[in-house]
Structures are given as structure tokens and as C-alpha cells.
Design a protein around this motif. Structure first.
Motif, PDB file in Angstrom:
ATOM      1  N   LYS A 247      47.580  62.034 105.403  1.00 27.98           N
ATOM      2  CA  LYS A 247      48.936  61.597 105.702  1.00 27.98           C
ATOM      3  C   LYS A 247      49.161  60.122 105.393  1.00 27.98           C
ATOM      4  CE  LYS A 247      50.752  65.221 107.595  1.00 27.98           C
ATOM      5  NZ  LYS A 247      51.951  65.852 107.155  1.00 27.98           N
ATOM      6  N   LEU A 248      48.261  59.312 105.888  1.00 28.12           N
ATOM      7  CA  LEU A 248      48.573  57.892 105.937  1.00 28.12           C
ATOM      8  C   LEU A 248      47.918  57.063 104.840  1.00 28.12           C
ATOM      9  CD1 LEU A 248      48.456  57.549 109.813  1.00 28.12           C
ATOM     10  CD2 LEU A 248      50.439  57.851 108.340  1.00 28.12           C
ATOM     11  N   ARG A 249      46.877  57.588 104.193  1.00 30.21           N
ATOM     12  CA  ARG A 249      46.272  56.835 103.089  1.00 30.21           C
ATOM     13  C   ARG A 249      46.130  57.755 101.890  1.00 30.21           C
ATOM     14  NH1 ARG A 249      41.009  54.592 105.374  1.00 30.21           N
ATOM     15  NH2 ARG A 249      40.919  53.396 103.467  1.00 30.21           N
ATOM     16  N   PRO A 250      47.286  58.182 101.342  1.00 29.07           N
ATOM     17  CA  PRO A 250      47.238  59.223 100.322  1.00 29.07           C
ATOM     18  C   PRO A 250      46.746  58.777  98.952  1.00 29.07           C
ATOM     19  CG  PRO A 250      49.504  58.558 100.731  1.00 29.07           C
ATOM     20  CD  PRO A 250      48.662  57.835 101.731  1.00 29.07           C
ATOM     21  N   VAL A 251      46.667  57.480  98.666  1.00 27.37           N
ATOM     22  CA  VAL A 251      46.179  57.090  97.329  1.00 27.37           C
ATOM     23  C   VAL A 251      44.866  56.322  97.394  1.00 27.37           C
ATOM     24  CG1 VAL A 251      48.467  57.086  96.262  1.00 27.37           C
ATOM     25  CG2 VAL A 251      47.582  54.978  97.237  1.00 27.37           C
ATOM     26  N   GLU A 252      44.358  56.098  98.607  1.00 25.19           N
ATOM     27  CA  GLU A 252      43.063  55.446  98.707  1.00 25.19           C
ATOM     28  C   GLU A 252      41.963  56.505  98.764  1.00 25.19           C
ATOM     29  OE1 GLU A 252      43.628  51.926 101.688  1.00 25.19           O
ATOM     30  OE2 GLU A 252      45.370  53.218 101.706  1.00 25.19           O
ATOM     31  N   THR A 253      40.724  56.090  98.546  1.00 26.77           N
ATOM     32  CA  THR A 253      39.627  57.062  98.549  1.00 26.77           C
ATOM     33  C   THR A 253      38.508  56.565  99.453  1.00 26.77           C
ATOM     34  OG1 THR A 253      38.363  56.030  96.784  1.00 26.77           O
ATOM     35  CG2 THR A 253      40.099  57.545  96.114  1.00 26.77           C
ATOM     36  N   ALA A 254      37.472  57.388  99.538  1.00 26.27           N
ATOM     37  CA  ALA A 254      36.311  57.016 100.344  1.00 26.27           C
ATOM     38  C   ALA A 254      35.624  55.774  99.773  1.00 26.27           C
ATOM     39  CB  ALA A 254      35.331  58.176 100.407  1.00 26.27           C
ATOM     40  N   ALA A 255      35.772  55.544  98.475  1.00 24.58           N
ATOM     41  CA  ALA A 255      35.171  54.357  97.861  1.00 24.58           C
ATOM     42  C   ALA A 255      36.188  53.217  97.921  1.00 24.58           C
ATOM     43  CB  ALA A 255      34.780  54.643  96.422  1.00 24.58           C
ATOM     44  N   GLU A 256      35.844  52.159  98.608  1.00 25.90           N
ATOM     45  CA  GLU A 256      36.779  51.047  98.736  1.00 25.90           C
ATOM     46  C   GLU A 256      37.015  50.422  97.366  1.00 25.90           C
ATOM     47  OE1 GLU A 256      37.324  47.429 101.808  1.00 25.90           O
ATOM     48  OE2 GLU A 256      35.383  48.411 101.819  1.00 25.90           O
TER      49      GLU A 256
END
Lengths: 68, 970, 60
Positions: free
Chosen positions: B830-839
Motif C-alpha cells: 500500500k504505502l511503498r509501492p515503488v520501493e523494494t527490499a533493496a535500498e
């Protein structure tokens, strides 16, 4: 000691990135599991010195769960 | 949300309206009127005394008017700004100059009736419109008995009923008599897909929220009998079909495909009558009816359009186009969220970040000219060096924790632990007022160690660390006990055991806290360059956005040209020329001075961390090394290759994209385009969900319904007398593309629904006379006739959907997991739809999941905005959990150097002896070095041997006692 | 034409989930944000939701 009623004391060492995250995810999904594991968070299973595991057993753990 | 209240660069003007907007992109002048709260925000402590004394009851709008509030109130406990507010419409002092009870009782003297409306003139470079959506007219709801029958409620009212902090404290009750209903019906498409109320569009979110509400209701009341009346089940969001299937299986929710025209009340219960698919009429009685209300245009859409000078579409939502989904008709003004069209939270969040990206492109040269940075007070070294003074805060998390665990017992238990000088409960420890309280308590009690027993440190530790920093305590001096995610939530049926476990976890955390030591914050510089993987629509948009925001981009495409899947698309659903959009995009990308394009290239390796990645690319010229700070993955998806349906065996069985290719080879005759491929064709059958929502691919491909309808209309335009059939499972033309669906039916396209167990079959029939070519037909089940029928077809078109690309190798390389459907997984649905597990690695386009062109573009802008954040900051903070070598104890054996997976330890000569040394910026804090060092010379920040042993011993405290007790009992 | 000086501030109209997210990202990107909300508190409709699919997290 009989198998019945045996409630093992389990000490867990969980990797922050995977197993600890998975345990959080289990909570989000409301999976239910027995309340006899206590978790110590580490940044990686690589951090787990064998002395930690031995100390766990020495202190009375029936099992040590390393997750990573 | 709490973060917005804390950011020094966000000025929240609540109770405020935009009055005027003049100027041009880059330099607008806005006039905003801020109406008085009649309460001084700086003085109000949110104690609530004023509400207790206020004599004037009003309906509580936060609780959908199901509760009573007072003229002076706060919307809800975690509201931001965390200040009470006087409703000027209801207050007796404001209206009649009587009563000043609140002012007399306020000990903080925060109430100030002399406040006047303020007009502010703001100079801004860009404007983002995010006014959300509006409420349906009560007239529309009244058709379904709302207002007349108390047990007809809206979905938002039901949401408040199930909420623990709501008017019924989470009990589902009938408003007529307060009893628990046994049988509830949800009616879908209230005020959506309904031209009679002026809302022809689909609201996109109601199907999923109805299923969610029904599931939550079943969790509250397992014996409930629940029916949901759908026209189509539109759960097209990522992972939504899976959730729907689970909910249906787990809770036995009854799915009925019918539109219920009205609700009647019979003996205090509610009667529904409907016509099933097979034409048979049914009726049934329910205790409660929930109206799944759609999203209307915002109430102030017209004044907003008027003031800002933007255009609206025919439904009074903001006018945008498929090629530029976040741009309004006035340059410099962008749009995000439901005002752009009805949509769910992830798409709103994505658009919001994307719109921020647009503004950032426009204003790149003015970046950091108006922003201010936070300064923290100097750390109190003397306090931190004192013996541990530990404060323990046990969070209720509403009922999330307190509903299972006896939080007061845990708090009192903490009081017995060594070093604990303060022990308290908090309702929501992460809320803004609680954080303020926390900061004050730390100061007041001179705490130098803090234990928060709440949720997971993975999600919330940074928030509490900020609070510590704000009062001069080193952020490393906090330890969290996870009594929610790993305790209350997973032992909901065993409250006593969960409470015992919570006590153990608190004891372990307190023991560790005693051994925490301050760690200096560390930052490292960022390489101001990005890699974008994938040269399709998403990749090019991302590359352009990053470049326009002022940073270098290396665009890596594995094929020999740019374009990706967009190269095969001919028209967008709103009728624009897709190839014109593409060629414009390619031209801009190729001509941009900050973009380097690498064709026929792939990512070979990636090492490092956010801000400092070193990657190698496999290019036609060999291996090339690129240093970069961030990466965007836009590697796309592919068209599913169908099995069966005579695809490949008969040349008149094609996919939608192949059809589009054929139709595009049309020439104009008179005022009508003529496609040679339609010559002699009088019957076309389209089959939906070939591949999708089945055995091969479980997911819904989201775009095929609109694509099929679009192409059906194209055929009708070219050759109006063609019979076009669409065989479907649910037509999912969400949002404004519902207009196309209605238009297609109007033009005579025939839609027939099939069940998964009765998939249509494509058959070849012999010609009517010997030697004649074989003919195609599609055999399917007709629910109305209750028998199999055969539809003759000259052309069969398969809606094949979107399959994931071969993502496994890249997933391993970048360490970003894929979902069970094979698409890359975002950091938070929901809240971080374009980020991934890899910073430092971001995600957009079909690589993330099936989506339409406009959604790809919004997401690409969002991914690039997120990617630019570290680049714009110039430095990234490194978590101070790194290893540290005690060089006096180090014997220079080199074991750590050989074991370190990140090459973060090197050996250096010191006084002619070899000593290990940590390269802080590369260290991930895994601790392999520390656990293997033969002389125990390496310690890990926050995870020292002493701290971990203390935790083990604290755990054993109870275990040993228990053991003794067990022995005694035996 | 003389080059106009651009402003490093952005006005975000609406304090719901989209407005708040825009504001947060703009602040992180180095801009000053005016978040204009007509109601007394930000959060919009999302703050009213009990839980959100598919994770059923609390929506705040």
C-alpha cells in the motif's frame, strides 16, 4: 518426563532481514503458532557465535532455533 | 502521516482554502485563507477537558455521524495537527456570544476566540492537486432505503462499526436496535456504473473493500451469513484476486451476480429481490444491508477548477490523458489520487510520488532554495555515561496489543526489572502526541536508555530514534520488544501465554538495553548517477524524469531498440495514437544530454549499497563498469503465449496485440478506415482470461478487458455490421474505461460470461460443401439458455494478458524477491509501492505487475522521484550497526577479511603488524567477522557479545525457574 | 525574455493520503511544501478506514 504436556522452551536467533521479517509477516497475516519461542534479533545469522547457542542450552533451552 | 507532522519542510495549513492562483509554471502566487481553530496550536496539549465541558453536541463526522461529538473536539486521537478545534458552525460562543465554558476550563489557556481568518500569500513554483473524492448525493442512497431504513448503512459507516475505536467499539450492530445481525448483504455499484445518477464510471475500489469488510465482519462474528451482490467482481489490483479467493474460501462469502434495484423493509428486516443470470427471479430477507458507495468527484471540484484554471472531464474529475496522466490542462499544475479518477490507495500513493517527481523536474534549478534542515540538540554525553536509567513504554496499539495482552501487567512487571526508573503505558506510542510525551518523559526523568514494547523495530525503530535525537539522546540507546507482530497477533487465542511472553520479551529487551552504548551517526557521499534497466515506456519515462531533475542516467536495454511493449500498442484506450507517444518519448530520450543509452546490454553484477553501487554491464563492447547511487528496474513483462484454442494451428486465431497490429494496417475510404484483415469477416469472437486467472497464471492481467473492448469498438468502427462477441469471466473496465464497455454494448457487441470450469473451446468445422475451407467456431455455455452454444467465427481473438519476464536471475542479482506470480515485489503493497527490499533500488512498469500505459507512466515518475531523493540529498546515512575492530586485541590473522561477504574489512599495516580495519561504508552489520574472530576483537554496534549474552541470560531467568518448578512437580 | 526565477516551494492542495505522500516526497526532494487542507486535520478518508487490504495493516 513424558511426551504429553511437554512444552519446550525454545530460544530463537533470527536474522533481521529474513527470518525476523518473516515472523513479522506471520503476525500481519495473523498466523497462529505456539507461544513458546523467544526471539533474539541479530543483523544476520552470521552474527550467531556458537557460544550463543551453547549458552542457550546451558541456560536450559530445550531447543535453539536459528533462522536466516 | 506522523512524518508529515514532523517534517520541518511541510507547513500544514489546516482549515484552509485556496482562493486564488496566478502566475506561471515556476512562479505562482497563491492566496490561501486559513480559518480560525479558535485554539492556539502551540498551547493546546490535547488533554480533552474542553470537549468534556462543551455543552453543544454535534454529529461526529469522523465516525460517519454514528456518534456524538462536541463543538470543540479533535477528530480522532492520532489526528494531525494534534490540536483541538472549535467547529464555528456549532459553537455557541462563535454564533451567539454565549457560553465560554471551554475557555474557562482550559488550564493551558489555549482557547482564543479573538482569532480571525488569515489570508496568506504564498509564492510557489508548482501546485499539486490532491483533493480526493466526494460523497454521493443522499438522493442516490435514498433509492436503496438509506435514511428511511436504519439498517441500511453505507460502507464507510460499516467501516467505522468494525473499527475498535469506532462508535460501537468494534461490535457489529444494527442501528435500529443495537442487536448483532445474522445475515448481511452488500450491494455493489451504488452510485457507480450508473448513468441514472450521472456516474457512468466504475469506482474501482468497492469490490475489494466490500470483500475486505465482509472478511473483517466474519472475523468479528464467525456465524454471520454474508452475501455480496456484484455485477462483475473487479478485484484487478496486484494480489487482489488471490486475497478474494482466500476470503471466499475461508469465510464462505456468498457471491451473487445481480444488481439489486431496491431495498424494502418487511417486519423490521430488509427484503431484496433480484434476477439471477439465468433469468430466474429470487428474493431473500436480510438483517442489514451495506451499500458499497462509489467515489464521486470532490464536492469542490468546480471551484478548484475555477480558481486554478484547469479543465475537468464530464464526470467533474480532473481532465488528463493516457500519455500524461498526472498533468492537468494548465502547465505547472499536477494532479494525484482520486481526483484524477477513482482509484485505490497504492495507485494514489504512486501518483502522489509521481506528481512530486513532475514538480521536481520543473523546479530542479530551485531545489534546496527554500528548504530548511533539522538541527538536533547536542547529545548529553554526561547523562549517557551514567548508569543505565531505563524507561519502559508498553504500547496498547489500540486493541492490537491490549486486546490480547494484559499491558498493565506487563508495565508493572517492567517496574521490577533492574535499571528501570520509569514504566508507562501508551495507547498508540507512534502517534504524534505520544511521541511528544515520550520526548518529555525522557527529559523529565533523565532517561538514558529507552525500551519500547510495541511493534517491530523493522518498521518503527527509526521513528523512536528520531525522538531520542530530538532530546539529545543518542539514537542507538533504544531497544524494542516486539509484542505485537510476534506476540499479540500470533497468539490471539492464548492471552495469558501471550502476556507471559510479552513479559519475557520486555525483560530481554531491558537486559540488552543496559548494554547499549552510544554510536556516532555516519553518512557517506552519494554517486550522483542512476542506472535504469529497461528501455520501454516505463524505463524511458523514468530515465527522462531523473535526467530532467538534474542527474546522469545510464539506460540499459537488452534488445536492439527502445520501445518495449509499447512498440506493439497502436491506440490507447482513450483513443490516442500510441506510436506518436512512443516516438516522442524515444526522441526525447535519445536527445537528452544526461542520458547514456546502452542497447543490447544487460546488468551483469551489482555491488555496494544505496548511494554507492558499482555495477558491471554486459555490453556489445564487453564488460563496462558503472558507479551509481541508485537503480530503477523497469524490465517489463511480456505477452502470454497461449496454449490450446488452436492458437498457432489456425491463422485466424490471434492475440489482442496481433489483432491490433492487423487493424492498424488500415487505409481510409471515405470517412471510415478499412482494414484488409476484416475482409469477408462477419463474426469475431474474443475470449478473455486466456492464461490469466487460471492454471498458468493466477493473476488478473488488469488491462485486457479494456483492451478487448477498445478493439471491439475499433472493429465496429471499421465494419459496423460485424458481429462481435466477448466471452468473459468478469468485465474489469475499471475507472473511466467503463464508458467504453457501455459504448460497446450500445453498439451491439455481445458479452457472454463463462465459468472457469466451462472454458470456451475453439473448434474447426468442415466447410458446408466438399473442398470448402474449414470454418472456426467457439463453443461455450449460455447461462440464459442453460445449454452449450456454438458461435461461428471468422476471427478468434485471445486476450492473453501479461506474463512476467524471466525475472529470477535479476531477482537473485539485485536481491529483490518476486511474488508467486513472478513479478517483482514492492517494499509495501500500500504505502511503498515503488520501493523494494533493496535500498536504493526502485521498481516500475510491467516488471511490478500488469498495468495500463498511463499507470506505467505514473509509476515510472514515482520510481524516479524516489530514486532522486538520495541523489538530491547528496549523502546517505549509514546505520551505525557496523563492526569495529579493537586493534589492540587483533592478531592480524585475516580470517575476518576472508569471510566478509561485502569486502568491508581490509588488513592494514600498523607498527609493522597486520591489523584488521572495517570499511564503514561497505559494512552491512552482519557480524560474521565478530562471531568468528578468535580473539573476540570485533564488536558489532548494537549487537555486542555482552548485550546478546545479557539477552540470553534474561531469557533464561524464567526458563530456569520454570525448569526448577517442573522438577519439583515431578 | 529575462529568465524568471523559479520558486523552490510547492503548494499541495488536499491532505489525504495522496496529498500527504506528495508533500513528504517533495520535502525529501529538497522543496518547501505548503499542505493546504480544508478540514481541521489531515489524513482524509484513509484515516477512517479500519484496515486496508491485502495486508490488513492499520491504515495510519
Amino acid at each position: 518426563m513424558t511426551q504429553e504436556g511437554f512444552n519446550p522452551h525454545i530460544l530463537g536467533f533470527f536474522c533481521h532481514w529474513c527470518c525476523y521479517a518473516a515472523a513479522d509477516a506471520a503476525g500481519v497475516a495473523r498466523y497462529q503458532y505456539p507461544p513458546n519461542v523467544r526471539v533474539i534479533r541479530v543483523m544476520c545469522t552470521g552474527r550467531i557465535d556458537f557460544r550463543f547457542i551453547l549458552e542457550g542450552f546451558r541456560c536450559g533451552a530445550d531447543g535453539v532455533f536459528t533462522g536466516g | 502521516m506522523v512524518e508529515a507532522g514532523r517534517s520541518p519542510n511541510i507547513e500544514i495549513l489546516s482549515n484552509a482554502n485556496l482562493l486564488k492562483l496566478e502566475g506561471q509554471p515556476g512562479a505562482f502566487e497563491a492566496v490561501v485563507r486559513q480559518n480560525p481553530r479558535y485554539i492556539d496550536e502551540d498551547k493546546c496539549t490535547a488533554c480533552g477537558t474542553c470537549t468534556m465541558y462543551c455543552p453543544r453536541p454535534i454529529a461526529d463526522t469522523y465516525n460517519e455521524r454514528l456518534n456524538v461529538s462536541r463543538a470543540v473536539h479533535i477528530d480522532y486521537a492520532q489526528a494531525i495537527p494534534a490540536t483541538y478545534y472549535i467547529d464555528p458552525k456549532a459553537c455557541m460562543r462563535v454564533n451567539f456570544e454565549t457560553c465560554t465554558l471551554c475557555a474557562q476550563t482550559c488550564t493551558a489557556q489555549a482557547i482564543d476566540f479573538s482569532q480571525q481568518p488569515k489570508e496568506l500569500i504564498l509564492n510557489v513554483g508548482a501546485v499539486i492537486l490532491a483533493p480526493g473524492f466526494g460523497r454521493l448525493d443522499s438522493e442516490v442512497l435514498a433509492r436503496f432505503g438509506y435514511g428511511r431504513f436504519p439498517n441500511v448503512v453505507t460502507s464507510l459507516e460499516f467501516e467505522r462499526l468494525t473499527c475498535a475505536s469506532g462508535p460501537s467499539e468494534g461490535h457489529i450492530v444494527r442501528l435500529s436496535d443495537g442487536t448483532t445481525p445474522k445475515k448481511i448483504a452488500w450491494l455493489q455499484c451504488i452510485g457507480s456504473r450508473d448513468e441514472t445518477c450521472g456516474n457512468g464510471y466504475c469506482s474501482s475500489v468497492c469490490c475489494m473493500y466490500a470483500i475486505k469488510e465482509a472478511s473483517v465482519a466474519k472475523e468479528h462474528e464467525p456465524d454471520l451469513d454474508i452475501s455480496i451482490f456484484f455485477m462483475d467482481v473487479r478485484t484487478h489490483g496486484k494480489g487482489f484476486d488471490e486475497s478474494r479467493r482466500r476470503a471466499q474460501e475461508k469465510y464462505g462469502i456468498n457471491v451473487i451476480r445481480a444488481r439489486v434495484p431496491r431495498v424494502d423493509q418487511v417486519d423490521g428486516r430488509l427484503a431484496l429481490t433480484w434476477v439471477a443470470e439465468n433469468g430466474v427471479s429470487h428474493s431473500d430477507i436480510f438483517d442489514m444491508v451495506v451499500l458499497s458507495v462509489g467515489l464521486d468527484a470532490p464536492e469542490d471540484a468546480l471551484p478548484i477548477a475555477d480558481i486554478t484554471g484547469i479543465e475537468l472531464n464530464k464526470y467533474d474529475f480532473c481532465r488528463t490523458s493516457a500519455g500524461a496522466p498526472l498533468s492537468t490542462t494548465r502547465p505547472g499544475i499536477f494532479v494525484a489520487g482520486a481526483f484524477q479518477g477513482p482509484k485505490d490507495v497504492p495507485e494514489s500513493v504512486t501518483q502522489a510520488t509521481g506528481a512530486a517527481g513532475f514538480a521536481s523536474e520543473l523546479l530542479a534549478e530551485a531545489r534546496n532554495t527554500r528548504s530548511v534542515s533539522i538541527t538536533y540538540p547536542e547529545e548529553d554525553a554526561a547523562l549517557m555515561a551514567e548508569e543505565p536509567r531505563i524507561g519502559v513504554f508498553v504500547c496498547h496499539c489500540g486493541v492490537n496489543i491490549a486486546g490480547v495482552i494484559d499491558v498493565k501487567a506487563v508495565r508493572d512487571y517492567a517496574a521490577t526489572l533492574p535499571g528501570v526508573v520509569l514504566y508507562e503505558n501508551m495507547i498508540y506510542s507512534c502517534s504524534q502526541d505520544a511521541l511528544k510525551t515520550l520526548a518529555n518523559k525522557i527529559k523529565e526523568h533523565r532517561l538514558n536508555r529507552v525500551v519500547i514494547a510495541a511493534c517491530s523495530p523493522r518498521t518503527h525503530e527509526p521513528l523512536f530514534q528520531e525522538t531520542l535525537r530530538s532530546v539529545g539522546v543518542n539514537p542507538a540507546l533504544i531497544e524494542m520488544a516486539n509484542i505485537r507482530d510476534q506476540c499479540a497477533w500470533v497468539h490471539a487465542q492464548e492471552p495469558e501465554a501471550a502476556t507471559e511472553k510479552a513479559k519475557d520479551l520486555v525483560r530481554m529487551a531491558v537486559a540488552k538495553a543496559g548494554f547499549l552504548s552510544p554510536l556516532p551517526p555516519q553518512t557517506v557521499p552519494v554517486t550522483p548517477r542512476a542506472i535504469v534497466l529497461g528501455g520501454g515506456a516505463a524505463g524511458m519515462n523514468a530515465a527522462l524524469s531523473i535526467a530532467d531533475q538534474g542527474y546522469e542516467v545510464v539506460l540499459v536495454e537488452k534488445g536492439d531498440r527502445l520501445g518495449g511493449n509499447l512498440a506493439r500498442l497502436k491506440w490507447t484506450w482513450d483513443g490516442q495514437d500510441a506510436q506518436a507517444i512512443l516516438s516522442d518519448l524515444i526522441k526525447k530520450t535519445q536527445n537528452h544530454s544526461r542520458i547514456t543509452i546502452k542497447l543490447n546490454s544487460t546488468l551483469d553484477s551489482i555491488n555496494g549499497y544505496v548511494g554507492n553501487y558499482v555495477s558491471t554491464l554486459q555490453t556489445p563492447k564487453g564488460i563496462e563498469t558503472v558507479e551509481h547511487g541508485v537503480m530503477v528496474m523497469a524490465t517489463g513483462g511480456k505477452e502470454y503465449r497461449p496454449k490450446g484454442y488452436l492458437y498457432g494451428a489456425n491463422s485466424n486465431v490471434v492475440t489482442q496485440l496481433e489483432l491490433e497490429e492487423r487493424l492498424s494496417k488500415a487505409h481510409r475510404r471515405g470517412d471510415r478506415p478499412v482494414a484488409p484483415t476484416l475482409k469477408g469477416v462477419d463474426s469475431v469472437v474474443m475470449i478473455q482470461c486466456v492464461g490469466s486467472r487460471g492454471d498458468d497464471m493466477a493473476h488478473c492481467s488488469r488491462l485486457c478487458c479494456a483492451q478487448a473492448v477498445k478493439n471491439a469498438l475499433k472493429i465496429k468502427e471499421m465494419k459496423p455490421d460485424t458481429r462481435v462477441y466477448v466471452l468473459y469471466r468478469d468485465i474489469r473496465t475499471y475507472g473511466f474505461s467503463e464508458d467504453l464497455y457501455r459504448e460497446a454494448r450500445r453498439q451491439g457487441v455481445i458479452f457472454l460470461r463463462y465459468e472457469l470450469e466451462r472454458r470456451p473451446e475453439v473448434i474447426e468445422c468442415k466447410g458446408d460443401r466438399p473442398g470448402a475451407p474449414t470454418k472456426l467456431a467457439v463453443r461455450c455455455f449460455d447461462a440464459m439458455l442453460n445449454e452449450d452454444i456454438e458461435l461461428p467465427a471468422n476471427l478468434v481473438v485471445l486476450s492473453t494478458g501479461v506474463a512476467p519476464a524471466e525475472n529470477e536471475a535479476l531477482s537473485k542479482l539485485v536481491k529483490v524477491p518476486v511474488t508467486s506470480d513472478g513479478f517483482f515485489l514492492e517494499a509495501h503493497a500500500k504505502l511503498r509501492p515503488v520501493e523494494t527490499a533493496a535500498e536504493g533500488v526502485y521498481l516500475c512498469g510491467l516488471a511490478h505487475g500488469p498495468k495500463t500505459l498511463d499507470e506505467c507512466i505514473s509509476q515510472a515518475k514515482a520510481a524516479s522521484a524516489k530514486a532522486v531523493i538520495p541523489l538530491a540529498k547528496g549523502r546517505v546515512a549509514v546505520a551505525p550497526i557496523v563492526s569495529k575492530v579493537n586493534q589492540d586485541a587483533c592478531i592480524g590473522c585475516g580470517l575476518c577479511e576472508s569471510l566478509c561477504p561485502f569486502n568491508a574489512i581490509r588488513l592494514v599495516k600498523m607498527d609493522k603488524r597486520r591489523k584488521a580495519e572495517t570499511i564503514t561504508a561497505s559494512c552491512k552489520g552482519c557480524g560474521i567477522c565478530a562471531s568468528h574472530c578468535p580473539t573476540l576483537a570485533i564488536s558489532m554496534g548494537g549487537f555486542t557479545d555482552e548485550a546478546l549474552f545479557a539477552q540470553i541470560h534474561a531469557w533464561a531467568g524464567l526458563a530456569l525457574n520454570d525448569e526448577k518448578r517442573r522438577r519439583r512437580e515431578l | 525574455m529575462a529568465k524568471m526565477k523559479k520558486s523552490g516551494a510547492v503548494l499541495v492542495l488536499g491532505g489525504g493520503v495522496a496529498g500527504v505522500q506528495s508533500a513528504l516526497d517533495l520535502a525529501e526532494l529538497g522543496y518547501y511544501v505548503y499542505l493546504v487542507e480544508k478540514k481541521a486535520s489531515i489524513g482524509g478518508v484513509m484515516a477512517q478506514l479500519d484496515k486496508t487490504f491485502p495486508t490488513n495493516d492499520c491504515s495510519l
